[in-house]
Write an enzyme that holds these catalytic residues in place. Structure first.
Site, PDB file in Angstrom:
ATOM      1  N   MET A  30      10.866  -7.999  38.793  1.00 32.90           N
ATOM      2  CA  MET A  30       9.665  -8.224  37.979  1.00 32.90           C
ATOM      3  C   MET A  30       9.359  -9.718  37.923  1.00 32.90           C
ATOM      4  SD  MET A  30       9.613  -5.281  35.096  1.00 32.90           S
ATOM      5  CE  MET A  30      10.695  -6.052  33.926  1.00 32.90           C
ATOM      6  N   GLY A  31       9.983 -10.477  38.833  1.00 30.69           N
ATOM      7  CA  GLY A  31       9.703 -11.911  38.894  1.00 30.69           C
ATOM      8  C   GLY A  31      10.441 -12.695  37.828  1.00 30.69           C
ATOM      9  N   ASN A  32       9.979 -13.955  37.615  1.00 31.05           N
ATOM     10  CA  ASN A  32      10.680 -14.899  36.732  1.00 31.05           C
ATOM     11  C   ASN A  32      12.144 -14.994  37.176  1.00 31.05           C
ATOM     12  OD1 ASN A  32      11.900 -15.486  33.561  1.00 31.05           O
ATOM     13  ND2 ASN A  32      10.346 -16.767  34.474  1.00 31.05           N
ATOM     14  N   ALA A  35      19.222 -16.970  39.102  1.00 29.68           N
ATOM     15  CA  ALA A  35      20.265 -16.875  40.141  1.00 29.68           C
ATOM     16  C   ALA A  35      20.688 -15.428  40.409  1.00 29.68           C
ATOM     17  CB  ALA A  35      21.466 -17.716  39.720  1.00 29.68           C
ATOM     18  N   GLY A  36      20.611 -14.585  39.378  1.00 24.36           N
ATOM     19  CA  GLY A  36      20.991 -13.169  39.560  1.00 24.36           C
ATOM     20  C   GLY A  36      20.083 -12.479  40.566  1.00 24.36           C
ATOM     21  N   HIS A  37      18.787 -12.765  40.485  1.00 23.93           N
ATOM     22  CA  HIS A  37      17.852 -12.160  41.450  1.00 23.93           C
ATOM     23  C   HIS A  37      18.128 -12.671  42.863  1.00 23.93           C
ATOM     24  CE1 HIS A  37      15.226 -11.955  37.715  1.00 23.93           C
ATOM     25  NE2 HIS A  37      15.194 -10.710  38.140  1.00 23.93           N
ATOM     26  N   GLU A 150      23.881  -4.860  38.873  1.00 24.63           N
ATOM     27  CA  GLU A 150      24.764  -4.024  38.052  1.00 24.63           C
ATOM     28  C   GLU A 150      24.550  -4.254  36.555  1.00 24.63           C
ATOM     29  OE1 GLU A 150      28.697  -4.712  39.625  1.00 24.63           O
ATOM     30  OE2 GLU A 150      28.091  -3.916  41.591  1.00 24.63           O
ATOM     31  N   MET A 186      22.936 -13.198  32.972  1.00 25.51           N
ATOM     32  CA  MET A 186      21.614 -13.794  33.219  1.00 25.51           C
ATOM     33  C   MET A 186      20.528 -12.728  33.069  1.00 25.51           C
ATOM     34  SD  MET A 186      21.997 -16.501  36.263  1.00 25.51           S
ATOM     35  CE  MET A 186      23.214 -17.793  36.142  1.00 25.51           C
ATOM     36  N   ARG A 189      14.983 -12.359  29.930  1.00 26.18           N
ATOM     37  CA  ARG A 189      14.721 -12.300  28.478  1.00 26.18           C
ATOM     38  C   ARG A 189      15.561 -13.306  27.689  1.00 26.18           C
ATOM     39  NH1 ARG A 189      13.861  -6.403  29.686  1.00 26.18           N
ATOM     40  NH2 ARG A 189      11.662  -6.052  29.204  1.00 26.18           N
TER      41      ARG A 189
HETATM   42  O1  PAF Z   1      15.101  -4.242  37.185  1.00 28.13           O
HETATM   43  C1  PAF Z   1      13.895  -4.542  37.269  1.00 28.13           C
HETATM   44  O2  PAF Z   1      13.533  -5.699  37.364  1.00 28.13           O
HETATM   45  C2  PAF Z   1      12.851  -3.433  37.238  1.00 28.13           C
HETATM   46  O3  PAF Z   1      13.222  -2.406  36.388  1.00 28.13           O
HETATM   47  C3  PAF Z   1      12.503  -2.890  38.636  1.00 28.13           C
HETATM   48  C4  PAF Z   1      13.698  -2.242  39.306  1.00 28.13           C
HETATM   49  C5  PAF Z   1      11.981  -4.027  39.509  1.00 28.13           C
HETATM   50  C6  PAF Z   1      11.405  -1.828  38.523  1.00 28.13           C
HETATM   51  O4  PAF Z   1      10.251  -2.330  37.938  1.00 28.13           O
END
Ligand code: PAF
Length: 285
Positions: A30-32, A35-37, A150, A186, A189
């Site tokens: 969902m952006g923002n 490091a976890g992403h 996870e 991380m 929010r």
């Molecule tokens: O974990 C998230 O960021 C969201 O729930 C996802 C998997 C991108 C679905 O909108």
């Protein structure tokens, strides 16, 4: 790296990759990005030739009173991070594009049994929104492999089940929770926390660790441990939504004989809802 906002452009890029025999990895977000992403991309890299990251704040997974409106949207900063992390394509559709003009579309994906417990109990409809948007992303991107964190353990379990049940030919890879130096998981929010709340927030992870240690020392009275953990958190100013020792495979409350355990928590600190979890194997049970 390119960014596309519409489905036709995404599809033609995907079909070019396919013509070249390339394997595609997908990191839905969902952006923002933190490091976890970016770890999701690292995890995908060995499994594919091209990486697609979707950035979409999905309205159908937020209840009316939740933070959909205020959820941080930072596309430009995210693009810079993704480019540096070796992403090939960012898919950043509007809600209108994603839902073909109506977010209230008639079709929903429901993973029964898994959607109404833990986080689903206090966020009715949330996991239908997640399963629906991820199914759409799977159909649009047609990845060979997709990666989820996870930290959202229930989401990961539910999406694995959905992938199996709906015969998506996609390998789901999971990525361990990335933590701040003081243990706080991380999350986008975390930035909602006041400085004082931020100082208290690592207590969530410490409580998970305390309960894990109690289990490893042989305590099998899981309901008592859940009550004790809730008490500790509430005393430290959290409003605990749930503290659950569950079967990591079914997400149902663990019994003394359960071997794969999930210790999971959701709690509010002020107006911020935080989640975290630990898994452990209880072989001697
Ligand atoms: O974990 C998230 O960021 C969201 O729930 C996802 C998997 C991108 C679905 O909108």
């Amino acid at each position: 790296m390119i960014t596309v906002h519409d489905k036709a452009a995404l599809r033609s890029w995907i079909s070019l990759c396919r013509q070249q025999g390339q394997r595609i990895g997908l990191a839905p977000t969902m952006g923002n990005l933190h490091a976890g992403h970016l770890r999701l991309l690292e995890k995908l890299r060995p499994h594919c030739d091209r990486i697609v990251c979707s950035i979409f704040v999905n309205p159908t997974q937020f209840a009316a009173h939740e933070d959909f409106g205020s959820y941080p949207r930072t596309l430009e900063a995210d693009q810079i991070k993704l480019e540096q992390a070796g992403c090939d394509l960012v898919f950043a559709p509007s809600a209108n594009v994603m839902y073909n003009g109506h977010t209230d579309q008639l079709t929903r994906v429901v993973v029964r049994n898994m959607e109404n417990l833990l986080c689903g109990a206090s966020r009715p409809g949330h996991f239908q929104g997640v399963a629906t948007v991820v199914s759409k992303l799977f159909n649009l991107v047609q990845p060979d492999v997709a990666c989820f964190g996870e930290k959202d353990f229930q989401q990961l379990s539910l999406l694995r089940q959905m992938t199996l049940d709906l015969d998506f030919p996609i390998t789901i890879v999971s990525c361990p929770t990335e933590r701040e130096a003081d243990g706080l998981a991380m999350s986008s929010r975390n930035q909602y926390l006041s400085p004082e709340e931020r100082q208290r927030a690592p207590m969530l992870y410490r409580t998970l660790q305390q309960m894990r240690d109690a289990i490893l020392q042989g305590n099998r009275d899981y309901r008592m441990l859940e009550t004790a953990a809730t008490g500790l958190l509430d005393k430290s100013g959290f409003v605990t939504d749930y503290f659950s020792i569950a079967d990591a495979n079914t997400l149902q409350p663990a019994e003394s004989t359960t071997s794969d355990l999930l210790v999971a928590v959701a709690a509010r600190l002020g107006s911020t809802r935080l989640i975290d979890n630990l898994t452990l194997c209880n072989k001697k049970a």
